[in-house]
Design a protein around this motif. Structure first.
Motif, PDB file in Angstrom:
ATOM      1  N   GLU A 141      -4.972 -10.808 -12.892  1.00 59.73           N
ATOM      2  CA  GLU A 141      -6.064  -9.884 -12.569  1.00 59.73           C
ATOM      3  C   GLU A 141      -6.953 -10.384 -11.446  1.00 59.73           C
ATOM      4  O   GLU A 141      -7.879  -9.700 -11.009  1.00 59.73           O
ATOM      5  CB  GLU A 141      -6.915  -9.635 -13.828  1.00 59.73           C
ATOM      6  N   ARG A 142      -6.704 -11.593 -10.970  1.00 59.33           N
ATOM      7  CA  ARG A 142      -7.560 -12.136  -9.922  1.00 59.33           C
ATOM      8  C   ARG A 142      -7.345 -11.373  -8.615  1.00 59.33           C
ATOM      9  O   ARG A 142      -6.244 -10.940  -8.306  1.00 59.33           O
ATOM     10  CB  ARG A 142      -7.258 -13.618  -9.710  1.00 59.33           C
ATOM     11  N   GLU A 143      -8.411 -11.264  -7.860  1.00 56.20           N
ATOM     12  CA  GLU A 143      -8.314 -10.579  -6.582  1.00 56.20           C
ATOM     13  C   GLU A 143      -7.786 -11.559  -5.543  1.00 56.20           C
ATOM     14  O   GLU A 143      -8.240 -12.689  -5.468  1.00 56.20           O
ATOM     15  CB  GLU A 143      -9.707 -10.090  -6.175  1.00 56.20           C
ATOM     16  N   GLY A 144      -6.836 -11.103  -4.744  1.00 53.53           N
ATOM     17  CA  GLY A 144      -6.318 -11.979  -3.691  1.00 53.53           C
ATOM     18  C   GLY A 144      -7.268 -12.005  -2.515  1.00 53.53           C
ATOM     19  O   GLY A 144      -8.062 -11.086  -2.341  1.00 53.53           O
ATOM     20  N   PHE A 145      -7.194 -13.069  -1.740  1.00 55.30           N
ATOM     21  CA  PHE A 145      -7.998 -13.081  -0.523  1.00 55.30           C
ATOM     22  C   PHE A 145      -7.141 -12.615   0.633  1.00 55.30           C
ATOM     23  O   PHE A 145      -5.993 -13.001   0.773  1.00 55.30           O
ATOM     24  CB  PHE A 145      -8.525 -14.476  -0.203  1.00 55.30           C
ATOM     25  N   THR A 146      -7.688 -11.788   1.480  1.00 51.01           N
ATOM     26  CA  THR A 146      -6.995 -11.448   2.706  1.00 51.01           C
ATOM     27  C   THR A 146      -8.019 -11.278   3.815  1.00 51.01           C
ATOM     28  O   THR A 146      -9.051 -10.659   3.643  1.00 51.01           O
ATOM     29  CB  THR A 146      -6.138 -10.174   2.545  1.00 51.01           C
ATOM     30  N   ARG A 147      -7.678 -11.879   4.922  1.00 49.53           N
ATOM     31  CA  ARG A 147      -8.586 -11.810   6.058  1.00 49.53           C
ATOM     32  C   ARG A 147      -8.295 -10.554   6.880  1.00 49.53           C
ATOM     33  O   ARG A 147      -8.941 -10.249   7.850  1.00 49.53           O
ATOM     34  CB  ARG A 147      -8.408 -13.052   6.922  1.00 49.53           C
ATOM     35  N   GLY A 148      -7.256  -9.824   6.486  1.00 47.83           N
ATOM     36  CA  GLY A 148      -6.898  -8.651   7.257  1.00 47.83           C
ATOM     37  C   GLY A 148      -5.543  -8.817   7.906  1.00 47.83           C
ATOM     38  O   GLY A 148      -4.938  -7.852   8.338  1.00 47.83           O
ATOM     39  N   ILE A 150      -2.979 -10.022   6.238  1.00 45.34           N
ATOM     40  CA  ILE A 150      -2.013  -9.772   5.168  1.00 45.34           C
ATOM     41  C   ILE A 150      -2.541  -8.607   4.338  1.00 45.34           C
ATOM     42  O   ILE A 150      -3.702  -8.634   3.905  1.00 45.34           O
ATOM     43  CB  ILE A 150      -1.844 -11.037   4.290  1.00 45.34           C
ATOM     44  N   PRO A 151      -1.739  -7.566   4.114  1.00 52.85           N
ATOM     45  CA  PRO A 151      -2.232  -6.434   3.317  1.00 52.85           C
ATOM     46  C   PRO A 151      -2.668  -6.915   1.935  1.00 52.85           C
ATOM     47  O   PRO A 151      -1.975  -7.738   1.329  1.00 52.85           O
ATOM     48  CB  PRO A 151      -1.005  -5.510   3.218  1.00 52.85           C
ATOM     49  N   PRO A 152      -3.800  -6.423   1.424  1.00 54.61           N
ATOM     50  CA  PRO A 152      -4.347  -6.918   0.149  1.00 54.61           C
ATOM     51  C   PRO A 152      -3.351  -6.823  -1.001  1.00 54.61           C
ATOM     52  O   PRO A 152      -3.364  -7.667  -1.897  1.00 54.61           O
ATOM     53  CB  PRO A 152      -5.555  -6.022  -0.113  1.00 54.61           C
ATOM     54  N   GLU A 153      -2.462  -5.832  -0.978  1.00 50.62           N
ATOM     55  CA  GLU A 153      -1.523  -5.671  -2.096  1.00 50.62           C
ATOM     56  C   GLU A 153      -0.453  -6.758  -2.131  1.00 50.62           C
ATOM     57  O   GLU A 153       0.309  -6.856  -3.080  1.00 50.62           O
ATOM     58  CB  GLU A 153      -0.887  -4.274  -2.095  1.00 50.62           C
ATOM     59  N   TYR A 154      -0.382  -7.595  -1.079  1.00 48.91           N
ATOM     60  CA  TYR A 154       0.598  -8.677  -1.045  1.00 48.91           C
ATOM     61  C   TYR A 154      -0.048 -10.066  -1.120  1.00 48.91           C
ATOM     62  O   TYR A 154       0.643 -11.079  -1.190  1.00 48.91           O
ATOM     63  CB  TYR A 154       1.423  -8.614   0.247  1.00 48.91           C
ATOM     64  N   ALA A 155      -1.368 -10.114  -1.072  1.00 51.29           N
ATOM     65  CA  ALA A 155      -2.051 -11.401  -0.896  1.00 51.29           C
ATOM     66  C   ALA A 155      -1.895 -12.335  -2.100  1.00 51.29           C
ATOM     67  O   ALA A 155      -1.793 -11.896  -3.250  1.00 51.29           O
ATOM     68  CB  ALA A 155      -3.538 -11.152  -0.635  1.00 51.29           C
ATOM     69  N   ILE A 156      -1.894 -13.622  -1.814  1.00 49.85           N
ATOM     70  CA  ILE A 156      -1.858 -14.675  -2.843  1.00 49.85           C
ATOM     71  C   ILE A 156      -3.098 -14.569  -3.734  1.00 49.85           C
ATOM     72  O   ILE A 156      -4.212 -14.400  -3.246  1.00 49.85           O
ATOM     73  CB  ILE A 156      -1.780 -16.051  -2.150  1.00 49.85           C
ATOM     74  N   ARG A 157      -2.900 -14.687  -5.056  1.00 50.64           N
ATOM     75  CA  ARG A 157      -3.995 -14.559  -6.041  1.00 50.64           C
ATOM     76  C   ARG A 157      -4.634 -15.887  -6.404  1.00 50.64           C
ATOM     77  O   ARG A 157      -5.656 -15.919  -7.098  1.00 50.64           O
ATOM     78  CB  ARG A 157      -3.427 -13.963  -7.324  1.00 50.64           C
TER      79      ARG A 157
END
Ligand code: ZN
Length: 321
Positions: A141-148, A150-157
């Protein structure tokens, strides 16, 4: 990380600290290719002529923090027993093809994707040969970080777990279950998994594969830190270690957390670190990682310290899909 209902004083992983040989390549790999946020640029408190770079989610939360001491030109280590050989990160369901393509685009050495414990994962190595996995996790359930980039739906959690390579299971198993609140959760093909709560970010796999003793160098993990709530729970763990005649350091102030260090019987250096005070104690959350932060006791030597460090930067445009 929230306080658990069970009585475990260990909440899961806090951070993993590794050795590398080139600070700029390190920034390019973790912040550029993997898309993590560089949340702190400081120095090794025990050797202030070397950076200590931290990568994680937006706030650098415990359980997401991968950190490095980049020693220029450091000789490569060798993977083997007595080491943490693989650090695994959690990626969302449906993201594996994205990551395979992205890793290939940037020439990262990787395996095909495979399955273990019914989980899909990719094994890859950074420029120093450090072992990393991206594991698909559908209930993180953790939110991934994305600087833009990497699309948020693929980001590392954040972390999924770690793999310890040992000569034998028994002593390490006894140590983490007896002293660090882990319980056995799964076993498959010579791999045993332990956790205090079964959650992503709190899984410890142990393999005993008969490989030779590891040697520390670039591409090796220096130590792994487990998270505990606060100073009080840390002291309780410390007392227990002393009672069991484990050599443990006094509590050390690491500015962003408080730490104790000790070795598990297989040889891996363990740390237990507190959740508070956190990475935003000395800079604004929105500006994390932008300037060189020094502990108060190093400030008077700032000029000298800065002179010894090569500047690093992130050219994010180089790392777009
Ligand atoms: Zn540490």
């Amino acid at each position: 990380m929230k306080k658990d209902n069970n009585s475990s004083k260990i909440l899961g992983l806090h951070h993993v600290t590794a050795l590398s040989s080139d600070a700029q390549k390190n920034v390019d790999f973790y912040a550029g290719i993997l898309g993590m946020r560089m949340v702190k640029k400081t120095v090794n408190f025990d050797a202030p002529d070397v950076y200590h770079l931290y990568y994680g989610d937006y706030l650098g939360s415990p359980g997401t923090l991968m950190t490095f001491f980049p020693y220029r030109g450091l000789e490569r280590g060798r993977k083997g027993t007595g080491q943490l050989t693989v650090t695994s990160f959690s990626i969302p369901e449906g993201s594996i093809d994205y990551w395979l393509k992205r890793l290939d685009k940037f020439g990262v050495s990787r395996s095909n994707h495979s399955k273990r414990f019914d989980e899909e994962f990719i094994y890859l190595e950074d420029d120093d040969g450090l072992g990393i996995e991206l594991i698909v996790c559908s209930d993180d359930e953790r939110e991934g970080f994305t600087r833009g980039n990497i699309p948020p739906e693929y980001a590392i959690r954040g972390f999924y777990g770690i793999t310890l390579c040992e000569q034998h299971f028994e002593r390490t198993e006894g140590f983490i279950t007896g002293l660090l609140d882990h319980k056995p959760v799964q076993e498959e093909n010579g791999r045993r998994r332990y956790s205090p709560n079964g959650k992503p970010g709190a899984l410890v796999d142990v393999v005993a594969d008969g490989s030779g003793t590891g040697r520390q160098g670039s591409g090796s993990v220096h130590h792994v830190a487990f998270a505990t709530h606060d100073d009080a729970s840390q002291l309780e763990i410390r007392e227990k270690l002393i009672e069991m005649r484990v050599h443990v350091t006094p509590v050390i102030d690491r500015q962003y957390f408080h730490s104790i260090y000790f070795r598990e019987p297989g040889g891996v250096l363990f740390e237990v670190a507190t959740l508070p005070p956190g990475m935003d104690i000395d800079e604004d959350a929105a500006r994390l990682g932008e300037s060189l932060k020094l502990a108060p006791w190093h400030e008077s030597k700032r000029e000298q310290i800065e002179k010894n460090l090569e500047p690093v930067s992130l050219d994010i445009d180089k790392f777009r899909d």
